[in-house]
Design a protein around this motif. Structure first.
Motif, PDB file in Angstrom:
ATOM      1  N   SER A   1       0.866  -1.181   0.000  1.00  0.00           N
ATOM      2  CA  SER A   1       0.000   0.000   0.000  1.00  0.00           C
ATOM      3  C   SER A   1       0.903   1.231   0.000  1.00  0.00           C
ATOM      4  O   SER A   1       1.943   1.256   0.662  1.00  0.00           O
ATOM      5  CB  SER A   1      -0.919   0.009   1.227  1.00  0.00           C
ATOM      6  OG  SER A   1      -0.164  -0.005   2.422  1.00  0.00           O
ATOM      7  N   ARG A   2       0.512   2.227  -0.778  1.00  0.00           N
ATOM      8  CA  ARG A   2       1.301   3.453  -0.881  1.00  0.00           C
ATOM      9  C   ARG A   2       0.809   4.467   0.137  1.00  0.00           C
ATOM     10  O   ARG A   2      -0.389   4.672   0.279  1.00  0.00           O
ATOM     11  CB  ARG A   2       1.167   4.041  -2.284  1.00  0.00           C
ATOM     12  CG  ARG A   2       1.580   3.074  -3.388  1.00  0.00           C
ATOM     13  CD  ARG A   2       3.050   3.142  -3.655  1.00  0.00           C
ATOM     14  NE  ARG A   2       3.493   2.162  -4.621  1.00  0.00           N
ATOM     15  CZ  ARG A   2       4.667   2.187  -5.223  1.00  0.00           C
ATOM     16  NH1 ARG A   2       5.522   3.150  -4.947  1.00  0.00           N
ATOM     17  NH2 ARG A   2       5.004   1.252  -6.090  1.00  0.00           N
ATOM     18  N   THR A   3       1.752   5.093   0.823  1.00  0.00           N
ATOM     19  CA  THR A   3       1.399   6.139   1.784  1.00  0.00           C
ATOM     20  C   THR A   3       1.991   7.462   1.310  1.00  0.00           C
ATOM     21  O   THR A   3       2.920   7.483   0.496  1.00  0.00           O
ATOM     22  CB  THR A   3       1.931   5.807   3.188  1.00  0.00           C
ATOM     23  OG1 THR A   3       3.366   5.702   3.136  1.00  0.00           O
ATOM     24  CG2 THR A   3       1.355   4.500   3.705  1.00  0.00           C
ATOM     25  N   ALA A   4       1.461   8.557   1.846  1.00  0.00           N
ATOM     26  CA  ALA A   4       1.921   9.880   1.405  1.00  0.00           C
ATOM     27  C   ALA A   4       3.376  10.125   1.772  1.00  0.00           C
ATOM     28  O   ALA A   4       4.083  10.861   1.084  1.00  0.00           O
ATOM     29  CB  ALA A   4       1.032  10.967   2.004  1.00  0.00           C
ATOM     30  N   ASN A   5       3.822   9.510   2.859  1.00  0.00           N
ATOM     31  CA  ASN A   5       5.203   9.709   3.304  1.00  0.00           C
ATOM     32  C   ASN A   5       5.633   8.542   4.193  1.00  0.00           C
ATOM     33  O   ASN A   5       4.830   7.648   4.506  1.00  0.00           O
ATOM     34  CB  ASN A   5       5.346  11.043   4.053  1.00  0.00           C
ATOM     35  CG  ASN A   5       4.280  11.207   5.131  1.00  0.00           C
ATOM     36  OD1 ASN A   5       4.069  10.317   5.946  1.00  0.00           O
ATOM     37  ND2 ASN A   5       3.587  12.333   5.110  1.00  0.00           N
ATOM     38  N   LEU A   6       6.887   8.550   4.616  1.00  0.00           N
ATOM     39  CA  LEU A   6       7.425   7.462   5.421  1.00  0.00           C
ATOM     40  C   LEU A   6       6.830   7.456   6.823  1.00  0.00           C
ATOM     41  O   LEU A   6       6.657   6.386   7.420  1.00  0.00           O
ATOM     42  CB  LEU A   6       8.951   7.577   5.477  1.00  0.00           C
ATOM     43  CG  LEU A   6       9.709   6.441   6.163  1.00  0.00           C
ATOM     44  CD1 LEU A   6       9.322   5.079   5.609  1.00  0.00           C
ATOM     45  CD2 LEU A   6      11.217   6.667   6.038  1.00  0.00           C
ATOM     46  N   THR A   7       6.507   8.624   7.346  1.00  0.00           N
ATOM     47  CA  THR A   7       5.873   8.704   8.670  1.00  0.00           C
ATOM     48  C   THR A   7       4.602   7.856   8.706  1.00  0.00           C
ATOM     49  O   THR A   7       4.408   7.049   9.627  1.00  0.00           O
ATOM     50  CB  THR A   7       5.528  10.168   9.018  1.00  0.00           C
ATOM     51  OG1 THR A   7       6.731  10.929   9.078  1.00  0.00           O
ATOM     52  CG2 THR A   7       4.822  10.262  10.358  1.00  0.00           C
ATOM     53  N   GLN A   8       3.748   8.014   7.700  1.00  0.00           N
ATOM     54  CA  GLN A   8       2.494   7.257   7.660  1.00  0.00           C
ATOM     55  C   GLN A   8       2.751   5.759   7.498  1.00  0.00           C
ATOM     56  O   GLN A   8       2.056   4.930   8.089  1.00  0.00           O
ATOM     57  CB  GLN A   8       1.605   7.764   6.527  1.00  0.00           C
ATOM     58  CG  GLN A   8       1.038   9.157   6.773  1.00  0.00           C
ATOM     59  CD  GLN A   8       0.111   9.610   5.655  1.00  0.00           C
ATOM     60  OE1 GLN A   8      -0.316   8.809   4.823  1.00  0.00           O
ATOM     61  NE2 GLN A   8      -0.207  10.896   5.638  1.00  0.00           N
ATOM     62  N   ALA A   9       3.762   5.412   6.713  1.00  0.00           N
ATOM     63  CA  ALA A   9       4.087   3.992   6.513  1.00  0.00           C
ATOM     64  C   ALA A   9       4.521   3.349   7.829  1.00  0.00           C
ATOM     65  O   ALA A   9       4.062   2.248   8.177  1.00  0.00           O
ATOM     66  CB  ALA A   9       5.191   3.854   5.465  1.00  0.00           C
ATOM     67  N   PHE A  10       5.377   4.019   8.577  1.00  0.00           N
ATOM     68  CA  PHE A  10       5.835   3.489   9.863  1.00  0.00           C
ATOM     69  C   PHE A  10       4.696   3.431  10.885  1.00  0.00           C
ATOM     70  O   PHE A  10       4.627   2.514  11.706  1.00  0.00           O
ATOM     71  CB  PHE A  10       6.993   4.319  10.402  1.00  0.00           C
ATOM     72  CG  PHE A  10       8.346   3.905   9.864  1.00  0.00           C
ATOM     73  CD1 PHE A  10       8.515   2.728   9.156  1.00  0.00           C
ATOM     74  CD2 PHE A  10       9.459   4.702  10.083  1.00  0.00           C
ATOM     75  CE1 PHE A  10       9.762   2.344   8.664  1.00  0.00           C
ATOM     76  CE2 PHE A  10      10.714   4.331   9.610  1.00  0.00           C
ATOM     77  CZ  PHE A  10      10.859   3.146   8.900  1.00  0.00           C
TER      78      PHE A  10
END
Length: 274
Positions: free
Chosen positions: A166-175
């Motif tokens: 899944s793609r997130t807007a940035n790495l913060t959201q992914a973590f």
């Protein structure tokens, strides 16, 4: 003394110096460089001076340029796409963190080898039961990837076809998705992941698996429309890029900029808004 002979020797000596003088006169003395404004620890906007870009890529380029006797200005030119447009047009001379893309070869000269290699690792929670030895082990497991990630085209195709991401807007959201258990792994750069995990206070909760899944380079790329784009500059930069890995400087600069980024984040949180 034969004055004609003396003047003749003087003329010959002067002519012998001309090629050197021509090279010196033609040598570029100032490069205006830009890149991604939001990619710590590689490049980001300096909070003290938002017109400037700072980071590991900036420090390494400044070091190399100083050895070549060239002045470098690392300037903010907008988001990544805007920065690319500024360099394509020749309004700025160079990108400091260009991913290698075949479509850009008509407007940019990439300097080989890359300034930095951005190892992409598999990040999981420390208590994760996921058994990971190579990328095939990720089949059937839900993962996340920041939209800002820049993989090689070969791995990007593989990930699109073979992995559940899944793609997130940035790495913060992914973590955050990883910590909440919404995904089992995140694909993120070794140093960008390290910087973000520390900033978010997740360093003790996450672990990066050692084996990289991808190793895209971050290249210096000189605009075809730059007045500074000449064989001397490209050759000297390529020579310096070849020497950098053996110098041991890269790792030191990356670690220093992770600390710098985190210190700035703490300062911005503790500084009251006016």
């Amino acid at each position: 003394m034969d004055l004609h002979r003396v003047s003749g020797w003087s003329m010959l000596a002067g002519l012998a110096l001309l090629p050197g003088l021509a090279v010196a006169a033609g040598k570029c003395e100032r490069l205006v460089v830009t890149g991604s404004p939001d990619a710590p620890p590689y490049l980001w906007q300096d909070p003290q001076n938002p017109k400037q870009l700072v980071g590991a890529s900036a420090d390494l380029l400044q070091h190399v340029a100083a050895e070549l006797g060239i002045k470098v200005e690392l300037l903010y030119a907008g988001k990544r796409a805007q920065a690319l447009d500024e360099v394509r047009s020749g309004r700025m001379d160079m990108l400091a963190d260009a991913p290698l893309m075949a479509g850009e070869l008509q407007s940019l000269d990439y300097i080989h080898p890359p300034l930095l290699e951005n190892d992409y690792l598999v990040w999981t929670r420390k208590d994760s039961p996921l058994v990971y030895n190579d990328v095939q082990d990720l089949h059937g497991h839900a993962g996340a990837l920041s939209e800002k990630s820049r993989m090689t085209s070969a791995f990007g195709t593989f990930a699109e076809q073979q992995l559940t991401l899944s793609r997130t807007a940035n790495l913060t959201q992914a973590f955050q998705k990883l910590l909440l258990g919404e995904v089992e792994f995140v694909l993120a750069g070794r140093y960008s992941g390290m910087a973000m995990a520390q900033t978010l206070g997740m360093a003790n909760d996450l672990i990066a698996r050692a084996q990289p899944v991808d190793k895209p380079g971050l290249y210096l790329a000189v605009s075809h429309n730059s007045a500074c784009n000449d064989p001397w500059l490209r050759g000297q930069l390529a020579k310096k890029m070849t020497e950098l890995p053996a110098s041991g400087l890269t790792e030191t600069v990356l670690q220093r900029n992770i600390e710098r980024w985190n210190a700035q984040q703490k300062q911005s949180v503790s500084t009251p808004k006016q």
